[in-house]
Design a protein around this motif. Structure first.
Motif, PDB file in Angstrom:
ATOM      1  N   LEU A  79       0.812  -1.203   0.000  1.00 58.03           N
ATOM      2  CA  LEU A  79       0.000   0.000   0.000  1.00 58.03           C
ATOM      3  C   LEU A  79       0.854   1.265   0.000  1.00 58.03           C
ATOM      4  N   ALA A  80       0.206   2.381  -0.313  1.00 58.82           N
ATOM      5  CA  ALA A  80       0.908   3.660  -0.447  1.00 58.82           C
ATOM      6  C   ALA A  80       1.585   4.084   0.846  1.00 58.82           C
ATOM      7  N   GLN A  81       1.017   3.697   1.981  1.00 57.33           N
ATOM      8  CA  GLN A  81       1.563   4.095   3.279  1.00 57.33           C
ATOM      9  C   GLN A  81       2.720   3.198   3.715  1.00 57.33           C
ATOM     10  N   GLY A  82       3.088   2.230   2.884  1.00 59.65           N
ATOM     11  CA  GLY A  82       4.191   1.344   3.222  1.00 59.65           C
ATOM     12  C   GLY A  82       3.769   0.052   3.886  1.00 59.65           C
ATOM     13  N   GLU A  83       2.478  -0.100   4.160  1.00 61.08           N
ATOM     14  CA  GLU A  83       1.992  -1.323   4.797  1.00 61.08           C
ATOM     15  C   GLU A  83       1.770  -2.409   3.755  1.00 61.08           C
ATOM     16  N   SER A  84       1.706  -3.643   4.222  1.00 62.02           N
ATOM     17  CA  SER A  84       1.395  -4.784   3.367  1.00 62.02           C
ATOM     18  C   SER A  84       0.190  -5.517   3.926  1.00 62.02           C
ATOM     19  N   VAL A  85      -0.680  -5.966   3.028  1.00 64.65           N
ATOM     20  CA  VAL A  85      -1.892  -6.691   3.409  1.00 64.65           C
ATOM     21  C   VAL A  85      -1.855  -8.054   2.724  1.00 64.65           C
ATOM     22  N   PRO A  86      -2.147  -9.135   3.463  1.00 62.82           N
ATOM     23  CA  PRO A  86      -2.071 -10.470   2.852  1.00 62.82           C
ATOM     24  C   PRO A  86      -3.181 -10.729   1.847  1.00 62.82           C
ATOM     25  N   VAL A  87      -2.855 -11.556   0.863  1.00 62.58           N
ATOM     26  CA  VAL A  87      -3.835 -12.034  -0.107  1.00 62.58           C
ATOM     27  C   VAL A  87      -3.894 -13.550   0.038  1.00 62.58           C
ATOM     28  N   SER A  88      -5.073 -14.066   0.336  1.00 61.24           N
ATOM     29  CA  SER A  88      -5.198 -15.513   0.519  1.00 61.24           C
ATOM     30  C   SER A  88      -5.109 -16.226  -0.827  1.00 61.24           C
ATOM     31  N   GLN A  89      -4.693 -17.480  -0.779  1.00 68.07           N
ATOM     32  CA  GLN A  89      -4.554 -18.263  -2.003  1.00 68.07           C
ATOM     33  C   GLN A  89      -5.877 -18.355  -2.758  1.00 68.07           C
ATOM     34  N   SER A  90      -6.969 -18.548  -2.016  1.00 66.66           N
ATOM     35  CA  SER A  90      -8.274 -18.727  -2.652  1.00 66.66           C
ATOM     36  C   SER A  90      -8.785 -17.450  -3.320  1.00 66.66           C
ATOM     37  N   ARG A  91      -8.271 -16.278  -2.898  1.00 65.46           N
ATOM     38  CA  ARG A  91      -8.741 -15.005  -3.448  1.00 65.46           C
ATOM     39  C   ARG A  91      -7.698 -14.325  -4.334  1.00 65.46           C
ATOM     40  N   ARG A  92      -6.581 -15.015  -4.593  1.00 69.75           N
ATOM     41  CA  ARG A  92      -5.485 -14.361  -5.312  1.00 69.75           C
ATOM     42  C   ARG A  92      -5.879 -13.951  -6.727  1.00 69.75           C
ATOM     43  N   ARG A  93      -6.455 -14.885  -7.481  1.00 70.42           N
ATOM     44  CA  ARG A  93      -6.809 -14.566  -8.863  1.00 70.42           C
ATOM     45  C   ARG A  93      -7.870 -13.483  -8.927  1.00 70.42           C
ATOM     46  N   GLN A  94      -8.883 -13.603  -8.096  1.00 69.79           N
ATOM     47  CA  GLN A  94      -9.963 -12.619  -8.066  1.00 69.79           C
ATOM     48  C   GLN A  94      -9.417 -11.237  -7.720  1.00 69.79           C
ATOM     49  N   THR A  95      -8.491 -11.187  -6.745  1.00 71.86           N
ATOM     50  CA  THR A  95      -7.921  -9.915  -6.322  1.00 71.86           C
ATOM     51  C   THR A  95      -7.081  -9.295  -7.438  1.00 71.86           C
ATOM     52  N   GLN A  96      -6.257 -10.100  -8.082  1.00 69.19           N
ATOM     53  CA  GLN A  96      -5.419  -9.592  -9.165  1.00 69.19           C
ATOM     54  C   GLN A  96      -6.266  -9.035 -10.300  1.00 69.19           C
ATOM     55  N   GLU A  97      -7.314  -9.747 -10.666  1.00 72.24           N
ATOM     56  CA  GLU A  97      -8.188  -9.277 -11.745  1.00 72.24           C
ATOM     57  C   GLU A  97      -8.889  -7.981 -11.365  1.00 72.24           C
ATOM     58  N   ALA A  98      -9.318  -7.893 -10.102  1.00 71.89           N
ATOM     59  CA  ALA A  98     -10.011  -6.689  -9.644  1.00 71.89           C
ATOM     60  C   ALA A  98      -9.081  -5.483  -9.663  1.00 71.89           C
ATOM     61  N   VAL A  99      -7.849  -5.656  -9.175  1.00 66.47           N
ATOM     62  CA  VAL A  99      -6.891  -4.552  -9.116  1.00 66.47           C
ATOM     63  C   VAL A  99      -6.514  -4.099 -10.526  1.00 66.47           C
ATOM     64  N   ARG A 100      -6.307  -5.051 -11.423  1.00 67.38           N
ATOM     65  CA  ARG A 100      -5.951  -4.684 -12.807  1.00 67.38           C
ATOM     66  C   ARG A 100      -7.092  -3.955 -13.507  1.00 67.38           C
ATOM     67  N   ALA A 101      -8.321  -4.432 -13.277  1.00 64.12           N
ATOM     68  CA  ALA A 101      -9.481  -3.770 -13.873  1.00 64.12           C
ATOM     69  C   ALA A 101      -9.627  -2.355 -13.313  1.00 64.12           C
ATOM     70  N   TYR A 102      -9.386  -2.200 -12.013  1.00 65.79           N
ATOM     71  CA  TYR A 102      -9.471  -0.888 -11.387  1.00 65.79           C
ATOM     72  C   TYR A 102      -8.412   0.049 -11.966  1.00 65.79           C
ATOM     73  N   ALA A 103      -7.173  -0.467 -12.120  1.00 62.21           N
ATOM     74  CA  ALA A 103      -6.082   0.353 -12.656  1.00 62.21           C
ATOM     75  C   ALA A 103      -6.371   0.806 -14.079  1.00 62.21           C
ATOM     76  N   ARG A 104      -7.006  -0.055 -14.880  1.00 60.73           N
ATOM     77  CA  ARG A 104      -7.355   0.330 -16.253  1.00 60.73           C
ATOM     78  C   ARG A 104      -8.422   1.399 -16.293  1.00 60.73           C
ATOM     79  N   GLY A 105      -9.255   1.441 -15.234  1.00 60.81           N
ATOM     80  CA  GLY A 105     -10.364   2.369 -15.225  1.00 60.81           C
ATOM     81  C   GLY A 105     -10.023   3.729 -14.668  1.00 60.81           C
ATOM     82  N   ILE A 106      -8.832   3.892 -14.075  1.00 60.78           N
ATOM     83  CA  ILE A 106      -8.470   5.172 -13.478  1.00 60.78           C
ATOM     84  C   ILE A 106      -8.253   6.228 -14.571  1.00 60.78           C
TER      85      ILE A 106
END
Length: 264
Positions: free
Chosen positions: A237-264
């Motif tokens: 994160l921007a503040q220097g912190e890290s947040v875990p991503v679970s194995q079961s949510r990894r693909r969903q999270t990556q797709e969501a973040v990439r879609a969000y980045a494309r929409g900015i």
């Protein structure tokens, strides 16, 4: 990021329930504008109450007011345990009672009442609701009700959050939330300025947040505007912190973040 709207139908008559589900599916698709819908069905208020108590997502509920099944009355009384000021002695088998006692308005659920009985027009105002439809449900009126419910839900997700913190009620802009961490029944809400500690379920708060948030772990919700990098099993994160991503949510999270980045 696309938002998945969970839409449920509460109807004890199986034929009418199936017909209404088909109508909802046909009417809501043109209204979603890139979003998606997940449909659920409940034959009685008891099943709905169990679903809500489990913290499962629910955005819109189409509820038949008169529930004739025996379990419906029991569920209406059962739901009183969720609101201390309601009497368990009132076992009136209507969806209005279930909606009030399950505190669906406070959970951000948009309710559309459906009934074949005109006399419930006034009683429906005992609870917050988006629309009132009379059976047989007209497709045009259903589309109007669903559009109104979707609009109200979208506005609700953008409104400031009211967070109970000790003896205070804090007003928090969702855009200022960096991430939220759940520890059993405690929520730690990390904003750009401070950390706020309150009691509750992550699933309940998730329904009140805009689509900028992604559930990357069963215990973490992250505002994607503050994500700077996707690491191996974590979000930096921007503040220097890290947040875990679970194995079961990894693909969903990556797709969501990439879609969000494309929409900015």
């Amino acid at each position: 990021m696309a938002h998945v709207h969970t839409i449920a139908v509460l109807e004890d008559n199986p034929l009418q329930r199936g017909r209404l589900l088909d109508q909802v599916d046909a009417c809501v698709r043109p209204l979603l504008a890139g979003d998606d819908a997940f449909l659920r069905e409940f034959a009685c208020a008891e099943d709905l109450a169990a679903y809500v108590r489990a913290g499962e997502p629910l955005d819109i509920l189409l509820a038949d007011i008169v529930l004739d099944s025996p379990s419906a009355g029991k569920a209406a009384a059962d739901g009183a345990s969720l609101a201390g000021d309601c009497s368990a002695a009132d076992t009136s088998p209507t969806a209005i009672d279930a909606v009030r006692r399950l505190m669906l308005a406070q959970r951000g659920v948009q309710v559309i009442y459906v009934t074949g009985y005109d006399q419930y027009h006034t009683r429906a105002y005992e609870t917050e609701h988006a629309c009132f439809l009379v059976k047989p449900v007209d497709d045009g009126e259903l589309a109007f009700a669903l559009r109104r419910a979707l609009d109200r839900a979208a506005r609700g997700r953008m409104e400031p959050l009211r967070i109970r913190c000790g003896f205070e009620e804090r007003i928090v802009d969702p855009r200022d939330i960096v991430y939220i961490e759940s520890e059993r029944r405690v929520l730690n809400i990390h904003t750009v300025a401070e950390a706020i500690r309150t009691y509750g379920k992550l699933a309940d708060l998730e329904g009140s947040l805009p689509a900028d948030f992604v559930r990357c772990h069963k215990s973490f919700l992250v505002n994607m505007r503050y994500i700077k990098a996707i690491g191996q099993g974590e979000l930096r994160l921007a503040q220097g912190e890290s947040v875990p991503v679970s194995q079961s949510r990894r693909r969903q999270t990556q797709e969501a973040v990439r879609a969000y980045a494309r929409g900015i």
